[in-house]
Scaffold this motif. Sequence first.
Motif, mmCIF file in Angstrom:
data_model
loop_
_atom_site.group_PDB
_atom_site.id
_atom_site.type_symbol
_atom_site.label_atom_id
_atom_site.label_comp_id
_atom_site.label_asym_id
_atom_site.label_seq_id
_atom_site.Cartn_x
_atom_site.Cartn_y
_atom_site.Cartn_z
ATOM 1 N N ASN A 34 21.853 -8.896 23.279
ATOM 2 C CA ASN A 34 20.315 -8.785 23.404
ATOM 3 C C ASN A 34 19.915 -8.390 22.010
ATOM 4 O O ASN A 34 18.681 -8.288 21.591
ATOM 5 C CB ASN A 34 19.689 -8.156 24.251
ATOM 6 C CG ASN A 34 19.820 -6.771 24.482
ATOM 7 O OD1 ASN A 34 20.540 -6.097 23.927
ATOM 8 N ND2 ASN A 34 19.256 -6.209 25.620
ATOM 9 N N SER A 36 19.797 -5.344 21.020
ATOM 10 C CA SER A 36 18.987 -4.181 21.075
ATOM 11 C C SER A 36 19.727 -3.072 20.119
ATOM 12 O O SER A 36 19.099 -1.969 19.656
ATOM 13 C CB SER A 36 18.764 -3.714 22.474
ATOM 14 O OG SER A 36 20.178 -3.169 23.062
ATOM 15 N N THR A 37 20.856 -2.822 20.413
ATOM 16 C CA THR A 37 21.790 -1.856 19.485
ATOM 17 C C THR A 37 22.945 -2.713 18.760
ATOM 18 O O THR A 37 23.546 -2.019 17.970
ATOM 19 C CB THR A 37 22.347 -0.863 20.610
ATOM 20 O OG1 THR A 37 23.424 -1.650 21.664
ATOM 21 C CG2 THR A 37 21.501 -0.060 21.270
ATOM 22 N N ASP A 58 20.485 -10.985 27.883
ATOM 23 C CA ASP A 58 20.772 -9.682 28.289
ATOM 24 C C ASP A 58 21.501 -9.773 29.724
ATOM 25 O O ASP A 58 21.197 -10.356 30.543
ATOM 26 C CB ASP A 58 18.999 -9.318 28.577
ATOM 27 C CG ASP A 58 18.957 -7.827 28.521
ATOM 28 O OD1 ASP A 58 19.531 -7.092 29.435
ATOM 29 O OD2 ASP A 58 18.077 -7.051 28.145
ATOM 30 N N LEU A 81 24.262 0.663 27.020
ATOM 31 C CA LEU A 81 23.135 1.458 26.335
ATOM 32 C C LEU A 81 23.910 2.859 26.478
ATOM 33 O O LEU A 81 24.025 3.539 27.274
ATOM 34 C CB LEU A 81 21.918 1.546 27.105
ATOM 35 C CG LEU A 81 20.714 2.112 26.448
ATOM 36 C CD1 LEU A 81 20.360 0.970 25.261
ATOM 37 C CD2 LEU A 81 19.433 2.035 27.378
#
Length: 319
Positions: A34, A36-37, A58, A81
Amino acid sequence: MKLLVTGGAGFIGSHIVEGLLKRRDVTGVRVLDNLSTGYLKNIEAFKEDDRFEFIEGDIRSVADCTKAATGMDMISHQAALGSVPRSIKDPATTHDVNVNGFLNILDAARGGGIKKMTYASSSSVYGDLPDSPKVETKTGRVLSPYAAGKMANELYAEAYARQYGIQLVGFRYFNVFGPRQDPNGAYAAVIPLFVKAALEGKAPVINGDGSITRDFTYVENVVNANLNALFEFEQPGTHEVFNIACGQTTSLNELWRLICKLCEIEIQPIYGPVRNGDILQSLAEISKAKMKLKYTILKTLEQGIEQTINWSHAIQVKS
C-alpha cells in the motif's frame, strides 16, 4: 513457481523480490504493497522484468489479499507496520495491520490452495526473557503491542498449519539493516540513523547509556533465509519459527564506534532516555536455522555496515 511478496516495496520485501527474480525457476513475482512505508523507487528496477507485477493494495482488505494471492504458488509475507514506539502510541492501527492483515493473508493462502508461506515475526516476542542467547523454544512476557501482534502471528500460523495443512515458516528477525532502509521519519531504525548522522558529521542520539545490545543482521542474510525456506525446506503442513541473526551481540556504543571508524570520523554521541518497551539485551542462537534451513551468514556486521554506508553515501550524492 509464482510467488507473492507482501510489503514487496519495503526495505526487506524489495530485497526478497530482487533475490527471487535472480532465480531461473521463478516464473512470476507479484508484489502487494500500500506504499505506506514502502516506496516505488525500491521496485523501479524490477519493472523491466516481464515476470514482475505490482499491485497497490492493503493487507487489511480481504479483496486485495484474495486478488494478490490468486494464481500464486507460495507467499513471502513481509508487510507489517513496524516500530515498538509507534505501536505504543497507536496500538489499534498496529494490531489492524499486523494481526488482522496477517489473518487476511493466511485466509487468502487457504482459499487459493497455497501450501507454503514464509512470514516476518520478530525478536520482540522474547520480551523480558533474561536468557541469552535467545532460543526459539522459550519466550518471555511481551513488552509492547508490536510484540504482542507478532506473537499472535505465530499462534495463528500454528493453528493454520495444523488445521489447513499450510507449511508456514516464521522468522524472528533481529534488527535487520542494509540499503533501502529509510533513515527519515519518527520511527527510523538505529543503523540508518547512525549512518545518516555520520555522513552529515553530526552526533547521533543514543537511547540510554549505550550499553543496550542488539544482534544486527544484514538484509542479505534475511533473503538467504527466506529463499532457503521457500525452495529447500519441505515439511508440509507444519509451522516452524527460526531466529534470523548473526549470533553476535553489539552495543550501541560499539556500533557507533564502528561506523565512525568506517567513515573516518570522531564524534561523541548524545545520550538520551531509554525508550519505553525496548528490550535491553538481544542475542540470537541461530543453530536451528543453520541446521534445518542451511542458513548462512553471507555478510558480517562490519561488511554490512560498509555496504550500507556506501549505498547511503551514493544516495546522498545523487540528492
